[in-house]
Design a protein around this motif. Sequence first.
Motif, PDB file in Angstrom:
ATOM      1  N   UNK A 368      66.313 -32.574 -18.124  1.00 35.44           N
ATOM      2  CA  UNK A 368      66.226 -33.619 -19.002  1.00 35.44           C
ATOM      3  C   UNK A 368      66.950 -34.771 -18.543  1.00 35.44           C
ATOM      4  N   UNK A 369      67.784 -34.722 -17.631  1.00 37.50           N
ATOM      5  CA  UNK A 369      68.711 -35.707 -16.976  1.00 37.50           C
ATOM      6  C   UNK A 369      70.182 -35.658 -17.938  1.00 37.50           C
ATOM      7  N   UNK A 370      70.480 -34.430 -18.082  1.00 35.65           N
ATOM      8  CA  UNK A 370      71.699 -34.342 -18.730  1.00 35.65           C
ATOM      9  C   UNK A 370      72.610 -33.423 -18.122  1.00 35.65           C
ATOM     10  N   UNK A 371      73.806 -33.384 -18.332  1.00 30.84           N
ATOM     11  CA  UNK A 371      74.816 -32.446 -17.786  1.00 30.84           C
ATOM     12  C   UNK A 371      74.979 -31.343 -18.422  1.00 30.84           C
ATOM     13  N   UNK A 372      74.597 -31.056 -19.479  1.00 30.83           N
ATOM     14  CA  UNK A 372      74.669 -29.823 -20.224  1.00 30.83           C
ATOM     15  C   UNK A 372      74.220 -29.666 -21.624  1.00 30.83           C
ATOM     16  N   UNK A 373      74.083 -28.462 -22.302  1.00 32.77           N
ATOM     17  CA  UNK A 373      73.439 -28.455 -23.686  1.00 32.77           C
ATOM     18  C   UNK A 373      74.512 -28.043 -24.489  1.00 32.77           C
ATOM     19  N   UNK A 374      74.403 -28.180 -25.720  1.00 31.67           N
ATOM     20  CA  UNK A 374      75.394 -27.927 -26.727  1.00 31.67           C
ATOM     21  C   UNK A 374      75.167 -26.543 -26.893  1.00 31.67           C
ATOM     22  N   UNK A 375      76.245 -25.678 -27.000  1.00 27.17           N
ATOM     23  CA  UNK A 375      76.124 -24.119 -27.229  1.00 27.17           C
ATOM     24  C   UNK A 375      75.862 -23.466 -25.896  1.00 27.17           C
ATOM     25  N   UNK A 376      76.118 -24.077 -24.808  1.00 21.82           N
ATOM     26  CA  UNK A 376      75.963 -23.320 -23.328  1.00 21.82           C
ATOM     27  C   UNK A 376      77.107 -22.494 -23.172  1.00 21.82           C
ATOM     28  N   UNK A 377      78.264 -23.028 -23.501  1.00 23.14           N
ATOM     29  CA  UNK A 377      79.574 -21.874 -23.360  1.00 23.14           C
ATOM     30  C   UNK A 377      79.380 -20.675 -24.360  1.00 23.14           C
ATOM     31  N   UNK A 378      79.010 -20.896 -25.496  1.00 23.91           N
ATOM     32  CA  UNK A 378      78.801 -19.783 -26.318  1.00 23.91           C
ATOM     33  C   UNK A 378      77.594 -18.778 -25.761  1.00 23.91           C
ATOM     34  N   UNK A 379      76.771 -18.933 -25.106  1.00 30.62           N
ATOM     35  CA  UNK A 379      75.636 -18.387 -24.642  1.00 30.62           C
ATOM     36  C   UNK A 379      76.130 -17.587 -23.421  1.00 30.62           C
ATOM     37  N   UNK A 380      77.064 -18.149 -22.563  1.00 27.40           N
ATOM     38  CA  UNK A 380      77.468 -17.200 -21.595  1.00 27.40           C
ATOM     39  C   UNK A 380      78.300 -16.002 -22.021  1.00 27.40           C
ATOM     40  N   UNK A 381      78.819 -16.181 -23.224  1.00 28.28           N
ATOM     41  CA  UNK A 381      79.480 -14.811 -23.802  1.00 28.28           C
ATOM     42  C   UNK A 381      78.485 -13.593 -24.227  1.00 28.28           C
ATOM     43  N   UNK A 382      77.119 -13.867 -24.424  1.00 28.59           N
ATOM     44  CA  UNK A 382      76.311 -13.025 -24.980  1.00 28.59           C
ATOM     45  C   UNK A 382      75.262 -12.521 -24.035  1.00 28.59           C
ATOM     46  N   UNK A 383      75.080 -13.449 -22.782  1.00 24.32           N
ATOM     47  CA  UNK A 383      74.271 -12.884 -21.953  1.00 24.32           C
ATOM     48  C   UNK A 383      74.974 -12.769 -20.660  1.00 24.32           C
ATOM     49  N   UNK A 384      74.595 -11.358 -20.067  1.00 24.26           N
ATOM     50  CA  UNK A 384      75.192 -10.927 -18.780  1.00 24.26           C
ATOM     51  C   UNK A 384      74.629 -11.843 -17.805  1.00 24.26           C
TER      52      UNK A 384
END
Length: 384
Positions: A368-384
């Motif tokens: 979509x032409x962005x650098x990141x999505x909000x919540x991306x860092x939180x997701x890394x803690x939940x998914x291996x």
Amino acid sequence: MPRPPRAEQFSPDEVCIVHVTQRCVRRAFLAGVDFVTGKDFSYRREWIRRRLESLASVFSVDVLTYSIMSSHVHVILRNRPDVLAQWSDTEVALRWLKVFPGHRLEEHLAEPTENDVQSLVRDKQRLKTIRQRLADISWFMRALSEPIARRANKVDECTGHFWEGRFKAQRIVDETGLLACSMYVDLNPVRAAMADSPDHSPHTSAYDRIEAGKGRQIDSAAFDLKPIPSEQVAKNTRETPVEALRKKQRAKRKNPTGRKVRRDGWLAPLPLDPSTLASEPQVHTDGFRSSDRGFLSVSLNEYLRLLRWTAKHANDTAKLPAGVAQTLAALGIESSMWRDLVWHWENYFGQSTCVGRSESMQADAVRTGHHWHRGQSNASACFV
């Protein structure tokens, strides 16, 4: 941070899975008991479930998961342009006229006639637009929300907005995020203390699937995908008073096809069929939904086992059963974070427009032409 444009989140031209939430204005009671006035609006839940069921029979959109709460609705939808491509122009016109009748040639009828259908088929430019709309999640939600708002305002004897605004949408970008989001949606009544388990949570997809496993059937709310023959119209208008004809049509709305369906027969099947190719549309032919494609690589029994365990162990430290932990590990979900992810979903993805593993969210941001999505860092803690 403003919400992104709809066209950036999903497109009717590609298969997308989207979690949508529609909330009532001023936190009004959509369904359930209003503690201020004491009025019970629980009956409205069935209005919405039946409307979802009827729309699933005409749009090329699969309903994967849903729950109907007191002041809002959660639905996970998957649009299917590949299924839409299999429908003829006549079928597209008929499906559209069932939902959006517009100006009919025979105004006294509640159903489209063969003349109405053929008139639309001849308008190639409009038909092209309509074909695209039948795979558009925004148009699906419009067809769901507007009639419910009008009906509720009529009962409440008021006018004005019923929904607080346009629906909130989160694009789900991988199966890991889809499993977590499906569990979150199915467990909403348990989280809100409206039920003690998924088995006692009516008007959720989990409850429908559980009841269907017991052999439960319901009167189908699917549209009857047959136009009224032109010769029958002429006969009815000569021999039947208009009011009697309308009364007959109103009676038909309770069960348009006169058929019964499994409690979950209008929902997309849960498990993916490993024997079919991903490119196969798997068009549904019984008239209850758009396709027969599943959406998770776990069986229904595995899903319900994990769902029940998560509902039961919300606030304790019970260890995950070996089978449940294995299911999560196969999908790359950190088992120690699973409970917190589902029960505190808003902390992880409440402000995000995208749901999935961190790397999947990053790939979607680039799309979509962005650098990141909000919540991306939180997701890394939940998914291996």
